[in-house]
Design a protein around this motif. Structure first.
Motif, short mmCIF file in Angstrom:
data_model
loop_
_atom_site.label_atom_id
_atom_site.label_comp_id
_atom_site.label_asym_id
_atom_site.label_seq_id
_atom_site.Cartn_x
_atom_site.Cartn_y
_atom_site.Cartn_z
N GLU A 275 -14.51 9.92 3.61
CA GLU A 275 -13.27 9.69 2.89
C GLU A 275 -12.21 10.69 3.36
O GLU A 275 -12.55 11.77 3.85
CB GLU A 275 -13.53 9.83 1.38
CG GLU A 275 -14.52 8.80 0.85
CD GLU A 275 -14.97 9.10 -0.56
OE1 GLU A 275 -14.18 8.87 -1.50
OE2 GLU A 275 -16.11 9.57 -0.71
N HIS A 276 -10.96 10.36 3.18
CA HIS A 276 -9.88 11.14 3.79
C HIS A 276 -9.83 12.60 3.33
O HIS A 276 -9.43 13.48 4.10
CB HIS A 276 -8.53 10.46 3.56
CG HIS A 276 -8.33 9.25 4.41
ND1 HIS A 276 -8.96 8.05 4.18
CD2 HIS A 276 -7.57 9.06 5.53
CE1 HIS A 276 -8.61 7.17 5.11
NE2 HIS A 276 -7.77 7.75 5.93
N ALA B 255 -2.90 6.85 -0.37
CA ALA B 255 -2.56 7.35 -1.71
C ALA B 255 -2.99 8.81 -1.87
O ALA B 255 -2.25 9.63 -2.42
CB ALA B 255 -3.22 6.48 -2.77
N GLU B 256 -4.17 9.14 -1.36
CA GLU B 256 -4.65 10.52 -1.47
C GLU B 256 -3.78 11.47 -0.64
O GLU B 256 -3.40 12.56 -1.10
CB GLU B 256 -6.11 10.59 -1.02
CG GLU B 256 -7.06 9.88 -1.95
CD GLU B 256 -8.47 9.79 -1.40
OE1 GLU B 256 -9.39 9.59 -2.20
OE2 GLU B 256 -8.66 9.90 -0.17
N GLY C 188 -10.52 4.14 7.80
CA GLY C 188 -10.77 4.02 6.38
C GLY C 188 -12.11 3.34 6.18
O GLY C 188 -12.57 2.57 7.03
N ILE D 7 -8.03 -1.96 1.64
CA ILE D 7 -8.17 -1.11 0.46
C ILE D 7 -8.59 0.30 0.84
O ILE D 7 -8.10 1.29 0.26
CB ILE D 7 -9.15 -1.74 -0.54
CG1 ILE D 7 -8.68 -3.15 -0.92
CG2 ILE D 7 -9.27 -0.88 -1.80
CD1 ILE D 7 -9.69 -3.95 -1.72
N GLY D 8 -9.48 0.44 1.81
CA GLY D 8 -9.90 1.77 2.23
C GLY D 8 -8.75 2.61 2.76
O GLY D 8 -8.65 3.81 2.48
N ARG D 9 -7.84 1.97 3.52
CA ARG D 9 -6.67 2.71 4.01
C ARG D 9 -5.67 2.95 2.89
O ARG D 9 -5.00 4.00 2.87
CB ARG D 9 -6.02 1.95 5.17
CG ARG D 9 -6.73 2.16 6.50
CD ARG D 9 -5.93 1.56 7.63
NE ARG D 9 -5.92 0.11 7.59
CZ ARG D 9 -5.12 -0.67 8.33
NH1 ARG D 9 -4.23 -0.11 9.14
NH2 ARG D 9 -5.19 -1.98 8.25
N LYS E 22 -6.39 3.54 -0.19
CA LYS E 22 -6.93 4.70 -0.90
C LYS E 22 -6.62 5.99 -0.14
O LYS E 22 -6.19 6.99 -0.72
CB LYS E 22 -8.43 4.54 -1.08
CG LYS E 22 -9.16 5.72 -1.73
CD LYS E 22 -10.63 5.35 -1.96
CE LYS E 22 -11.39 6.51 -2.57
NZ LYS E 22 -11.78 7.51 -1.54
N GLY E 23 -6.83 5.97 1.17
CA GLY E 23 -6.55 7.15 1.97
C GLY E 23 -5.10 7.54 1.94
O GLY E 23 -4.75 8.72 1.79
N ALA F 282 0.81 -1.21 0.00
CA ALA F 282 0.00 0.00 0.00
C ALA F 282 0.85 1.27 0.00
O ALA F 282 0.32 2.36 -0.23
CB ALA F 282 -0.92 0.00 1.22
#
Length: 398
Positions: free
Chosen positions: A317-318, A381-382, A356, A374-376, A378-379, A22
């Protein structure tokens, strides 16, 4: 910032290798199986280091070394527990750990009424529903004099909500609110929770604050000696619950403990999600004010149903929600530059994408609530995207 990832040990459904894939560079972990108040064994600390190294990363931050209820109330074996906390700091330092997070929330750690609430796009997020919480307090827990803590309109709304709950909803609400520290097997039945609440009778916010200062006065000198930064995590949510005081909820709360026990080793964990549940907490301003004492960062965002206090909210979302994440990250990067210019060894501030939403295959993995893969990812990455943009030569953050 140093990008880290919380890992709950071998029982975690999300692996260290997942974290590395990740984009994390370090791991945040703890020995959740060691009873609160005990010294952490040297061999168990070494074992956790090896487990993390086997996955390709290193153990950067301890979150957390729990502070016992005895220490918070200064009852029972609290002095022994303080001594054990200090010894644990010594052992962690000897193993290479330089950052230790802790909290001083009485009885309950972070508190949510729903651990997998469905969002607008069918992701699952953690939520604190104030009406559900009041229904639990008055009608399920039946805390003595609970109703006096809430306005009449909220009591009425909670009574209506409770009348609509089936047995499964009532049981789930009790489990969610009575859950223990994340990653632990602790938790409270209704009877146990009521008993814990009784141990805080007569302990006001001022008394709890004084007990925290006493604790810090004992442990901070040891942290200084062994080269560890300790950092207090804010209350979550940041207001009193179940008649219990909470004392790390606002900018003023942090100013008091950081000024009273003045040491660089005594710092804060900046959690944008916890503090962001209050509309009166200006997160970029808090990051600016306490920059030199921020030793660890949790970045997440919440959306409040309204700006009153207390209120209902969910973990968004973050880059959504009420916190200006770009401004917070800019303040942190500015502080890192200042530390590098000073030659500080701790110039790189560890950050993790906090919590996340469960998205895509997360919903079938069964990970710790709030800590999906996956939720973390994504966070993270953002958040990395914001950081990389701000560090671009054009913007002068280097």
């Amino acid at each position: 910032m140093r990008h880290t990832w919380r890992w709950f040990g071998p029982v975690d459904k999300v692996t260290v290798q997942d974290a590395a894939q990740a984009g994390a560079k370090g791991i945040v972990s703890a020995l959740h199986h060691i009873p609160t108040g005990d010294v952490w064994p040297v061999d168990e600390i070494a074992k956790r280091h090896e487990e993390i190294k086997a996955g390709g990363l290193f153990w950067d931050v301890v979150e957390s070394v729990p502070v016992s209820e005895s220490v918070k109330t200064q009852t029972g074996d609290w002095r022994t527990h303080v001594d054990n906390w200090k010894e644990t700091l010594r052992r962690l330092s000897a193993s290479g750990i330089k950052t230790v997070c802790y909290n001083f929330m009485p009885v309950l750690d972070w508190t949510r009424t729903d651990l997998r609430w469905e969002t607008r796009h069918a992701a699952r997020a953690m939520r604190f529903d104030l009406t559900d919480f009041v229904a639990f307090d008055i009608n399920i827990l039946k805390r003595p004099d609970a109703a006096s803590d809430y306005p009449e309109a909220l009591q009425d709304a909670a009574a209506r909500r409770f009348s609509e709950m089936n047995d499964a909803k009532i049981a789930a609400l009790g489990r969610n609110i009575g859950a223990g520290l994340p990653g632990s097997a602790d938790g409270y039945t209704l009877e146990q929770l009521l008993e814990k609440l009784r141990t805080y009778q007569g302990i006001t916010a001022q008394k709890l604050q004084a007990n925290l200062i006493d604790f810090l006065s004992e442990v901070v000198p040891v942290a200084e000696q062994v080269g560890i930064n300790i950092c207090a995590h804010p209350d979550d949510p940041p207001w009193p619950l179940l008649g219990l005081p909470r004392i790390l909820s606002t900018e003023a709360d942090y100013a008091y403990i950081l000024d009273t026990v003045y040491s660089r080793a005594n710092g804060m964990t900046l959690c944008s999600g916890s503090l962001g549940a209050r509309a009166d907490n200006d997160l970029p301003a808090i990051a600016e004010r306490f920059a030199s004492r921020i030793h660890f960062v949790h970045l997440r965002n919440v959306t409040r149903d309204e700006d009153s206090l207390p209120c209902s909210f969910y973990e968004d979302e973050h880059l959504e929600g009420g916190t200006d994440m770009v401004a917070v990250i800019a303040a942190l990067l500015k502080e890192e530059k200042r530390r590098r210019d000073e030659g500080r060894e701790d110039h790189e501030i560890p950050m993790r994408p906090d919590h996340g939403q469960e998205i895509l295959d997360d919903v079938t993995r069964g990970a710790q609530p709030g800590y999906p893969a996956i939720g973390r990812l994504k966070g993270l990455a953002e958040l990395r995207g914001i950081e990389r943009t701000l560090l671009h030569a054009q913007y002068g953050m280097r």
